[in-house]
Design an enzyme around this catalytic site. Sequence first.
Site, short mmCIF file in Angstrom:
data_model
loop_
_atom_site.label_atom_id
_atom_site.label_comp_id
_atom_site.label_asym_id
_atom_site.label_seq_id
_atom_site.Cartn_x
_atom_site.Cartn_y
_atom_site.Cartn_z
N GLN A 88 40.10 -8.43 26.41
CA GLN A 88 39.23 -7.78 27.56
C GLN A 88 39.81 -8.23 28.56
O GLN A 88 38.99 -7.49 29.70
CB GLN A 88 38.01 -8.92 27.33
CG GLN A 88 36.91 -8.90 26.15
CD GLN A 88 35.97 -9.91 26.09
OE1 GLN A 88 34.84 -9.51 26.43
NE2 GLN A 88 36.36 -11.06 25.60
N HIS A 106 38.70 -3.44 27.56
CA HIS A 106 38.04 -3.34 28.86
C HIS A 106 38.98 -2.58 29.62
O HIS A 106 38.72 -2.56 31.27
CB HIS A 106 37.55 -4.48 29.51
CG HIS A 106 36.30 -4.91 28.97
ND1 HIS A 106 35.73 -6.24 28.84
CD2 HIS A 106 35.56 -4.35 28.12
CE1 HIS A 106 34.60 -6.29 28.26
NE2 HIS A 106 34.51 -5.10 27.68
P1 OAD Z 1 34.15 -14.96 31.38
O1 OAD Z 1 34.59 -15.31 32.68
O2 OAD Z 1 32.56 -14.64 30.96
O3 OAD Z 1 34.34 -16.23 30.40
C1 OAD Z 1 35.70 -16.93 30.56
C2 OAD Z 1 35.62 -17.93 29.42
O4 OAD Z 1 36.90 -18.86 29.59
C3 OAD Z 1 34.52 -19.22 29.72
O5 OAD Z 1 33.96 -19.61 28.52
C4 OAD Z 1 35.18 -20.35 30.26
O6 OAD Z 1 34.65 -21.56 29.82
C5 OAD Z 1 36.51 -20.04 29.60
N1 OAD Z 1 37.53 -20.63 30.17
C6 OAD Z 1 37.81 -21.12 31.59
N2 OAD Z 1 39.19 -21.27 31.77
C7 OAD Z 1 39.69 -21.74 30.54
C8 OAD Z 1 40.79 -22.30 30.13
N3 OAD Z 1 41.84 -22.75 30.85
N4 OAD Z 1 41.05 -22.25 28.72
C9 OAD Z 1 40.18 -21.75 27.96
N5 OAD Z 1 38.94 -21.18 28.35
C10 OAD Z 1 38.84 -21.20 29.79
O7 OAD Z 1 35.08 -13.86 30.97
P2 OAD Z 1 35.17 -12.88 29.50
O8 OAD Z 1 34.32 -13.57 28.23
O9 OAD Z 1 36.48 -12.54 29.41
O10 OAD Z 1 34.13 -7.15 32.05
O11 OAD Z 1 34.39 -11.69 30.35
C11 OAD Z 1 33.99 -10.55 29.52
C12 OAD Z 1 33.85 -9.37 30.25
O12 OAD Z 1 32.86 -9.63 31.47
C13 OAD Z 1 35.21 -9.08 31.25
O13 OAD Z 1 36.03 -8.39 30.45
C14 OAD Z 1 34.46 -8.38 32.31
C15 OAD Z 1 33.37 -9.15 32.63
O14 OAD Z 1 32.41 -8.70 33.44
C16 OAD Z 1 34.00 -6.04 32.96
O15 OAD Z 1 34.28 -6.18 33.94
C17 OAD Z 1 33.45 -4.87 32.15
#
Ligand code: OAD
Length: 234
Positions: A88, A106
Amino acid sequence: MARKVILTGAGISAESGLPTFRDPKGLWARFDPMDLATPEAFARDPAKVQAFYNDRRAAARAAQPNPAHLALAQLQRARPDEVLLVTQNVDDLHERAGSTDALHVHGRLDEARCDSCAHRWPAPARMAAGDRCPACASGLARPAVVWFGEVPEHLDKVAEACSRCDLFVVIGSSGTVWPVAGLVDIAARAGAQTVEINLDPSVRAGAFDRVLAGPASVRVPEWVAQVLAGRFKL
Ligand code: OAD
């Protein structure tokens, strides 16, 4: 046909210094996505949207892949054709770690595309409101990223792979953005083993057979080493 599908989210790039979206210091805690990541926002204030993505492009270019990106590239090299990598993320850290053929559902910051004719080309470091498309000359050049309200890219291919996979792993995603958050259900219906690797269990953790909690830079290399040694069992 790849039988292992690995889906990554912003958490895998967090330890490379790129902010996630929904953590307390995440991008969407500081900015309103409705002002920056929708077609309507771009129509309303293209300069503001371009500036936001210029900053993100610069940050991505300055970042380096971390051990989690490198471990996934190692897994792909060791098991060619077995692993479909889906991300993503709009950064290119998987590619710079050596992964090939990652599907960016994305979109990507290093590409531009035309909102009029859909032509794509390598994005310059900075884009500006009114930048012209090199193919049709419209002034509707934009970052080739997917915004809220738009359809993710490669979704049919990814859903098809999930419906035939035997292992589905999500790394560093909060599982809140659909339809990508629902891919685990397709994989589970296909009888695949499902694993979440995340700092803390996500809101979708209950949909997975197993949750490996901890930082991606540690948990992903550990998991890849177990897979390559034939020791990963659910
Ligand atoms: P999020 O920011 O929603 O989630 C990130 C996840 O990574 C969270 O569950 C954190 O706990 C976890 N996390 C943080 N640091 C970490 C680490 N060092 N190791 C492992 N996990 C860690 O990001 P996405 O799920 O990727 O879309 O977000 C999905 C979409 O929402 C993105 O592609 C973007 C955003 O809005 C658009 O812009 C359309």
